[in-house]
Design a protein around this motif. Structure first.
Motif, PDB file in Angstrom:
ATOM      1  N   ALA A  40      17.785  34.752  -0.340  1.00 12.58           N
ATOM      2  CA  ALA A  40      17.289  35.434  -1.324  1.00 12.58           C
ATOM      3  C   ALA A  40      17.289  34.635  -3.165  1.00 12.58           C
ATOM      4  CB  ALA A  40      18.139  37.239  -1.551  1.00 12.58           C
ATOM      5  N   PRO A  41      15.692  35.115  -3.478  1.00 11.62           N
ATOM      6  CA  PRO A  41      15.591  34.472  -4.977  1.00 11.62           C
ATOM      7  C   PRO A  41      16.537  34.834  -5.747  1.00 11.62           C
ATOM      8  CG  PRO A  41      13.613  35.034  -3.714  1.00 11.62           C
ATOM      9  CD  PRO A  41      14.845  35.673  -2.653  1.00 11.62           C
ATOM     10  N   GLN A  42      16.962  36.099  -6.007  1.00 14.71           N
ATOM     11  CA  GLN A  42      17.841  36.656  -7.084  1.00 14.71           C
ATOM     12  C   GLN A  42      19.796  35.544  -6.727  1.00 14.71           C
ATOM     13  OE1 GLN A  42      17.073  37.837  -9.683  1.00 14.71           O
ATOM     14  NE2 GLN A  42      18.965  37.225 -10.198  1.00 14.71           N
ATOM     15  N   GLN A  43      19.410  35.736  -5.531  1.00 18.50           N
ATOM     16  CA  GLN A  43      20.573  35.473  -5.170  1.00 18.50           C
ATOM     17  C   GLN A  43      21.268  33.754  -5.418  1.00 18.50           C
ATOM     18  OE1 GLN A  43      20.777  35.932  -0.715  1.00 18.50           O
ATOM     19  NE2 GLN A  43      22.799  37.285  -0.864  1.00 18.50           N
ATOM     20  N   VAL A  44      19.723  32.852  -5.669  1.00 20.45           N
ATOM     21  CA  VAL A  44      19.861  31.552  -5.742  1.00 20.45           C
ATOM     22  C   VAL A  44      20.155  31.629  -6.862  1.00 20.45           C
ATOM     23  CG1 VAL A  44      18.654  29.317  -5.571  1.00 20.45           C
ATOM     24  CG2 VAL A  44      18.480  31.472  -3.783  1.00 20.45           C
ATOM     25  N   ARG A  45      19.586  32.401  -8.459  1.00 23.05           N
ATOM     26  CA  ARG A  45      19.840  32.746  -9.563  1.00 23.05           C
ATOM     27  C   ARG A  45      21.147  33.010  -9.618  1.00 23.05           C
ATOM     28  NH1 ARG A  45      14.497  35.599  -8.920  1.00 23.05           N
ATOM     29  NH2 ARG A  45      12.839  34.307  -9.281  1.00 23.05           N
ATOM     30  N   ASP A  46      21.199  33.987  -9.168  1.00 15.90           N
ATOM     31  CA  ASP A  46      22.698  33.780  -9.546  1.00 15.90           C
ATOM     32  C   ASP A  46      23.729  33.043  -9.710  1.00 15.90           C
ATOM     33  OD1 ASP A  46      21.947  36.722  -9.988  1.00 15.90           O
ATOM     34  OD2 ASP A  46      22.788  37.511  -8.386  1.00 15.90           O
ATOM     35  N   ALA A  47      23.809  32.280  -8.026  1.00 16.34           N
ATOM     36  CA  ALA A  47      24.909  31.313  -7.771  1.00 16.34           C
ATOM     37  C   ALA A  47      24.009  29.972  -9.119  1.00 16.34           C
ATOM     38  CB  ALA A  47      24.418  31.138  -7.003  1.00 16.34           C
ATOM     39  N   TRP A  48      22.652  29.912  -9.712  1.00 15.74           N
ATOM     40  CA  TRP A  48      22.505  28.869 -10.621  1.00 15.74           C
ATOM     41  C   TRP A  48      23.558  29.489 -11.664  1.00 15.74           C
ATOM     42  CZ3 TRP A  48      19.833  28.038 -15.427  1.00 15.74           C
ATOM     43  CH2 TRP A  48      19.572  26.593 -15.536  1.00 15.74           C
ATOM     44  N   ILE A  49      23.057  30.195 -12.759  1.00 12.26           N
ATOM     45  CA  ILE A  49      23.926  30.688 -13.799  1.00 12.26           C
ATOM     46  C   ILE A  49      25.454  30.558 -13.392  1.00 12.26           C
ATOM     47  CG2 ILE A  49      25.059  33.051 -14.804  1.00 12.26           C
ATOM     48  CD1 ILE A  49      21.649  34.001 -14.254  1.00 12.26           C
ATOM     49  N   ARG A  50      26.192  31.108 -12.539  1.00  6.70           N
ATOM     50  CA  ARG A  50      27.776  29.995 -12.582  1.00  6.70           C
ATOM     51  C   ARG A  50      27.967  28.839 -12.226  1.00  6.70           C
ATOM     52  NH1 ARG A  50      26.668  34.511  -8.291  1.00  6.70           N
ATOM     53  NH2 ARG A  50      26.602  33.334  -6.617  1.00  6.70           N
ATOM     54  N   ILE A  51      27.113  28.070 -11.539  1.00  4.14           N
ATOM     55  CA  ILE A  51      27.622  27.236 -11.708  1.00  4.14           C
ATOM     56  C   ILE A  51      27.216  26.828 -13.296  1.00  4.14           C
ATOM     57  CG2 ILE A  51      26.610  24.698 -10.821  1.00  4.14           C
ATOM     58  CD1 ILE A  51      26.160  26.186  -8.590  1.00  4.14           C
ATOM     59  N   LEU A  52      26.036  26.927 -13.982  1.00  2.00           N
ATOM     60  CA  LEU A  52      25.830  26.100 -14.990  1.00  2.00           C
ATOM     61  C   LEU A  52      26.851  26.737 -15.854  1.00  2.00           C
ATOM     62  CD1 LEU A  52      24.017  25.607 -17.662  1.00  2.00           C
ATOM     63  CD2 LEU A  52      23.254  27.730 -17.632  1.00  2.00           C
ATOM     64  N   GLY A  53      27.847  28.249 -15.575  1.00  2.00           N
ATOM     65  CA  GLY A  53      29.100  28.346 -16.745  1.00  2.00           C
ATOM     66  C   GLY A  53      30.033  27.132 -16.204  1.00  2.00           C
ATOM     67  N   ILE A  54      30.003  27.347 -14.846  1.00  2.00           N
ATOM     68  CA  ILE A  54      31.322  25.822 -14.706  1.00  2.00           C
ATOM     69  C   ILE A  54      31.509  25.233 -15.244  1.00  2.00           C
ATOM     70  CG2 ILE A  54      32.556  24.950 -12.987  1.00  2.00           C
ATOM     71  CD1 ILE A  54      31.638  27.612 -10.653  1.00  2.00           C
ATOM     72  N   LEU A  55      30.132  24.193 -15.269  1.00  2.00           N
ATOM     73  CA  LEU A  55      29.270  23.142 -15.809  1.00  2.00           C
ATOM     74  C   LEU A  55      30.047  23.222 -17.391  1.00  2.00           C
ATOM     75  CD1 LEU A  55      26.799  22.060 -13.286  1.00  2.00           C
ATOM     76  CD2 LEU A  55      28.550  21.028 -13.206  1.00  2.00           C
ATOM     77  N   LEU A  56      29.605  23.971 -18.228  1.00  2.00           N
ATOM     78  CA  LEU A  56      29.347  23.913 -19.537  1.00  2.00           C
ATOM     79  C   LEU A  56      30.983  23.827 -19.919  1.00  2.00           C
ATOM     80  CD1 LEU A  56      26.254  25.952 -20.208  1.00  2.00           C
ATOM     81  CD2 LEU A  56      26.603  23.711 -20.984  1.00  2.00           C
ATOM     82  N   LYS A  57      31.318  25.052 -19.445  1.00  2.00           N
ATOM     83  CA  LYS A  57      32.733  25.405 -19.436  1.00  2.00           C
ATOM     84  C   LYS A  57      33.667  24.335 -19.758  1.00  2.00           C
ATOM     85  CE  LYS A  57      32.022  30.645 -18.995  1.00  2.00           C
ATOM     86  NZ  LYS A  57      32.978  31.576 -18.157  1.00  2.00           N
ATOM     87  N   GLY A  58      33.146  23.582 -18.118  1.00  2.00           N
ATOM     88  CA  GLY A  58      34.407  22.009 -17.840  1.00  2.00           C
ATOM     89  C   GLY A  58      33.724  21.323 -19.133  1.00  2.00           C
ATOM     90  N   GLY A  59      32.762  21.027 -19.777  1.00  2.00           N
ATOM     91  CA  GLY A  59      32.579  19.835 -21.045  1.00  2.00           C
ATOM     92  C   GLY A  59      31.514  19.449 -19.874  1.00  2.00           C
ATOM     93  N   ALA A  60      30.726  18.980 -19.606  1.00  2.00           N
ATOM     94  CA  ALA A  60      29.781  18.260 -18.811  1.00  2.00           C
ATOM     95  C   ALA A  60      28.393  18.473 -18.928  1.00  2.00           C
ATOM     96  CB  ALA A  60      29.267  18.954 -17.124  1.00  2.00           C
ATOM     97  N   PHE A  61      27.686  17.518 -19.110  1.00  2.00           N
ATOM     98  CA  PHE A  61      26.280  17.280 -19.701  1.00  2.00           C
ATOM     99  C   PHE A  61      25.429  17.852 -18.406  1.00  2.00           C
ATOM    100  CE2 PHE A  61      22.112  15.698 -20.394  1.00  2.00           C
ATOM    101  CZ  PHE A  61      22.048  16.452 -21.992  1.00  2.00           C
ATOM    102  N   VAL A  62      24.717  19.058 -18.478  1.00  2.00           N
ATOM    103  CA  VAL A  62      23.605  19.680 -17.707  1.00  2.00           C
ATOM    104  C   VAL A  62      22.003  19.497 -17.803  1.00  2.00           C
ATOM    105  CG1 VAL A  62      22.928  21.911 -16.480  1.00  2.00           C
ATOM    106  CG2 VAL A  62      25.352  21.762 -17.685  1.00  2.00           C
TER     107      VAL A  62
END
Length: 183
Positions: free
Chosen positions: A122-144
């Motif tokens: 489902a498109p919204q599930q993909v979006r929600d996962a994208w947002i969660r992964i964005l948070g993981i990466l940013l909080k972890g200090g990655a450049f996204v």
């Protein structure tokens, strides 16, 4: 040198993206690593950046293993891609952050048709996962490199930056020229 261009752009720099199977992943991880290492060596010499792309789910494990070797050998010179449609990508993001060292990840929804056992459908599930992964990466200090033409995801990037202004140095939105230019 032709791959990276002859003159570095003062704003954009030199960047190239290569797919794992294009670089021999189907011939073995060692072969792929050696192929990529030759390009990464040249990229480092030219102060360029090399993106190791992501393909369909059958290649993810090998791609991430080769990327881990490249990242260790060429820190700050290479980056990878994660696809939010794959269930595993949140754990992959956590593992990449936990490995330490410079990390540059392009975050995409994913374009491959994957089975429902391993991927959000489902498109919204993909979006929600994208947002969660964005948070993981940013909080972890990655450049996204937040690659999206989805207005909701561009809004999620704006919201994240509003919550933490320090992240402005860790993120860029990437879009293809000619697609959703109004956004």
């Amino acid at each position: 040198e032709k791959m990276f261009g002859y003159a570095a752009d003062e704003v954009l720099g030199r960047n190239v993206s290569l797919k794992p199977t294009q670089m021999g992943l189907d011939l073995g991880e060692d072969y792929c690593f050696r192929s990529m290492a030759r390009v990464a060596e040249r990229a480092r010499a030219l102060d360029a950046f090399l993106r190791f792309e992501m393909e369909d789910a059958s290649t993810v494990d090998g791609t991430l293993r080769v990327f881990a070797r490249l990242r260790a050998a060429y820190p700050g010179t290479v980056g990878c891609v994660l696809q939010s449609m794959l269930f595993r990508s949140e754990a992959d993001a956590r593992a990449l952050v936990a490995a330490g060292g410079p990390l540059n990840v392009r975050l995409v929804k994913g374009i491959y048709v994957e089975p429902p056992e391993i991927a959000h459908q489902a498109p919204q599930q993909v979006r929600d996962a994208w947002i969660r992964i964005l948070g993981i990466l940013l909080k972890g200090g990655a450049f996204v490199a937040a690659a999206t033409h989805d207005e909701a995801l561009a809004g999620a990037v704006r919201d994240a930056l509003a919550r933490n202004r320090a992240w402005t140095q860790q993120i860029e939105i990437q879009m293809l020229l000619g697609v959703r230019e109004e956004l």
